[in-house]
Write a protein that holds these residues in place. Structure first.
Motif, PDB file in Angstrom:
ATOM      1  N   GLN A  43       0.812  -1.220   0.000  1.00 30.01           N
ATOM      2  CA  GLN A  43       0.000   0.000   0.000  1.00 30.01           C
ATOM      3  C   GLN A  43       0.846   1.271   0.000  1.00 30.01           C
ATOM      4  OE1 GLN A  43      -2.285  -0.856   3.559  1.00 30.01           O
ATOM      5  NE2 GLN A  43      -4.128  -1.216   2.359  1.00 30.01           N
ATOM      6  N   ILE A  44       2.076   1.179   0.413  1.00 33.45           N
ATOM      7  CA  ILE A  44       2.914   2.371   0.558  1.00 33.45           C
ATOM      8  C   ILE A  44       3.035   3.176  -0.735  1.00 33.45           C
ATOM      9  CG2 ILE A  44       5.260   3.190   1.047  1.00 33.45           C
ATOM     10  CD1 ILE A  44       5.472   0.983   3.156  1.00 33.45           C
ATOM     11  N   PRO A  45       3.336   2.547  -1.895  1.00 38.37           N
ATOM     12  CA  PRO A  45       3.429   3.351  -3.126  1.00 38.37           C
ATOM     13  C   PRO A  45       2.127   4.038  -3.510  1.00 38.37           C
ATOM     14  CG  PRO A  45       4.454   1.198  -3.414  1.00 38.37           C
ATOM     15  CD  PRO A  45       3.710   1.138  -2.111  1.00 38.37           C
ATOM     16  N   VAL A  46       0.997   3.395  -3.229  1.00 39.22           N
ATOM     17  CA  VAL A  46      -0.296   3.999  -3.561  1.00 39.22           C
ATOM     18  C   VAL A  46      -0.533   5.241  -2.709  1.00 39.22           C
ATOM     19  CG1 VAL A  46      -2.796   3.643  -3.623  1.00 39.22           C
ATOM     20  CG2 VAL A  46      -1.245   1.773  -4.254  1.00 39.22           C
ATOM     21  N   LEU A  47      -0.297   5.114  -1.408  1.00 38.74           N
ATOM     22  CA  LEU A  47      -0.470   6.251  -0.513  1.00 38.74           C
ATOM     23  C   LEU A  47       0.500   7.369  -0.859  1.00 38.74           C
ATOM     24  CD1 LEU A  47      -0.914   4.323   2.857  1.00 38.74           C
ATOM     25  CD2 LEU A  47      -2.704   5.479   1.530  1.00 38.74           C
ATOM     26  N   ALA A  48       1.728   7.002  -1.225  1.00 42.05           N
ATOM     27  CA  ALA A  48       2.720   8.007  -1.605  1.00 42.05           C
ATOM     28  C   ALA A  48       2.303   8.725  -2.889  1.00 42.05           C
ATOM     29  CB  ALA A  48       4.084   7.350  -1.774  1.00 42.05           C
ATOM     30  N   ALA A  49       1.721   7.976  -3.839  1.00 47.42           N
ATOM     31  CA  ALA A  49       1.291   8.580  -5.101  1.00 47.42           C
ATOM     32  C   ALA A  49       0.187   9.601  -4.873  1.00 47.42           C
ATOM     33  CB  ALA A  49       0.816   7.493  -6.060  1.00 47.42           C
ATOM     34  N   PHE A  50      -0.663   9.365  -3.894  1.00 50.00           N
ATOM     35  CA  PHE A  50      -1.730  10.309  -3.564  1.00 50.00           C
ATOM     36  C   PHE A  50      -1.243  11.414  -2.622  1.00 50.00           C
ATOM     37  CE2 PHE A  50      -4.637   6.868  -4.896  1.00 50.00           C
ATOM     38  CZ  PHE A  50      -5.536   7.602  -5.661  1.00 50.00           C
TER      39      PHE A  50
END
Length: 259
Positions: A43-50
């Motif tokens: 989930q980390i890359p998704v949260l970082a992208a947002f």
């Protein structure tokens, strides 16, 4: 490892001819925790992208919902990999409907889920709320599980995917198909229903006043027990997924319409 576990003479069988779960409840919890950890990393890359990697909120926001969709997908994938690798007959054991019965079983579960929603949210939740307020001497309400502050198209799609697809499949696979069956096949329905219900309530923690969080979790314990009954009654995970989808459909509609 794939041999059927003989039932205790005082328990009977879930359905005639159904294989017993070949996994233990404690091993299944360990696998679930591992899957949860892997999902958290994914989930980390998704949260970082947002741009919300450091954001914390009591209710789920749109970006967090997208990350949770990915997380639930990863959890389901890890669980299925584990089952397929070490429990080859897992599909028959858990109980997937034959092709001709799938829509009927899903529809049966959906119809039952509609009734359970009102029985739990109006009946059980109301009684628990009155009880909690009497015990703690103040007004208590369950915290919101999703945020309606951002109702952009992206957020609505994320909430819908999470509530109607990702969560029903992932949660029913583990809590009823795996964990409930592991206990039920060895100790009977009520230990399995209560055990899986307690764990189901535990994972529905929402950061808030502890009395409010406990109220929601207690309500979800009763929900988990009710869904264990759905599985026991129908013997297929598709009925549970249908019930879960119905439950979340009404809840999501109320969130969007009235909040």
């Amino acid at each position: 490892m794939n041999a059927s576990i003989p039932p205790r003479p005082d328990l009977g069988d879930l359905l005639p001819g159904r294989l017993k779960a070949t996994w233990s409840w404690y091993v299944s919890i360990g696998v679930y925790l591992l899957a949860f950890l892997i999902a958290g990393v994914a989930q980390i890359p998704v949260l970082a992208a947002f741009g919300v990697l450091e954001e914390t909120s009591s209710a789920l926001t749109g970006p967090q919902a997208w990350a949770t969709v990915l997380g639930d997908t990863v959890i389901a994938g890890v669980l299925i990999f584990w089952l397929a690798k070490w429990h080859r007959n897992w599909q028959e054991t858990i109980g997937f409907s034959a092709a001709g019965k799938r829509s009927r079983d899903f529809g049966w579960g959906f119809a039952v889920g509609l009734g359970l929603y009102f029985a739990i949210t109006i009946g059980v939740a109301f009684v628990l709320t009155v009880l909690f307020q009497a015990i703690f001497g103040r007004e208590i309400a369950s915290p919101d599980q999703i945020s309606t502050a951002d109702l952009s198209a992206s957020s609505i799609v994320a909430f819908a995917l999470l509530s109607l697809v990702a969560a029903p499949v992932s949660e029913e696979l583990f809590f009823r198909g795996i964990f409930f069956r592991a206990i039920r096949d060895r100790y009977g329905f009520w230990p399995g229903a209560i055990g899986s219900g307690l764990l189901f309530g535990l994972i529905h923690y929402v950061p808030s006043a502890w009395e409010s969080a406990l109220l929601l979790q207690t309500t979800m314990v009763f929900t988990g027990v009710a869904w264990a009954w759905v599985y026991e009654r129908r013997g297929t995970l598709l009925a549970n997924i249908g019930a879960h989808v119905a439950f979340n459909t009404i809840g999501l509609t109320f969130y969007f319409a009235f909040r």
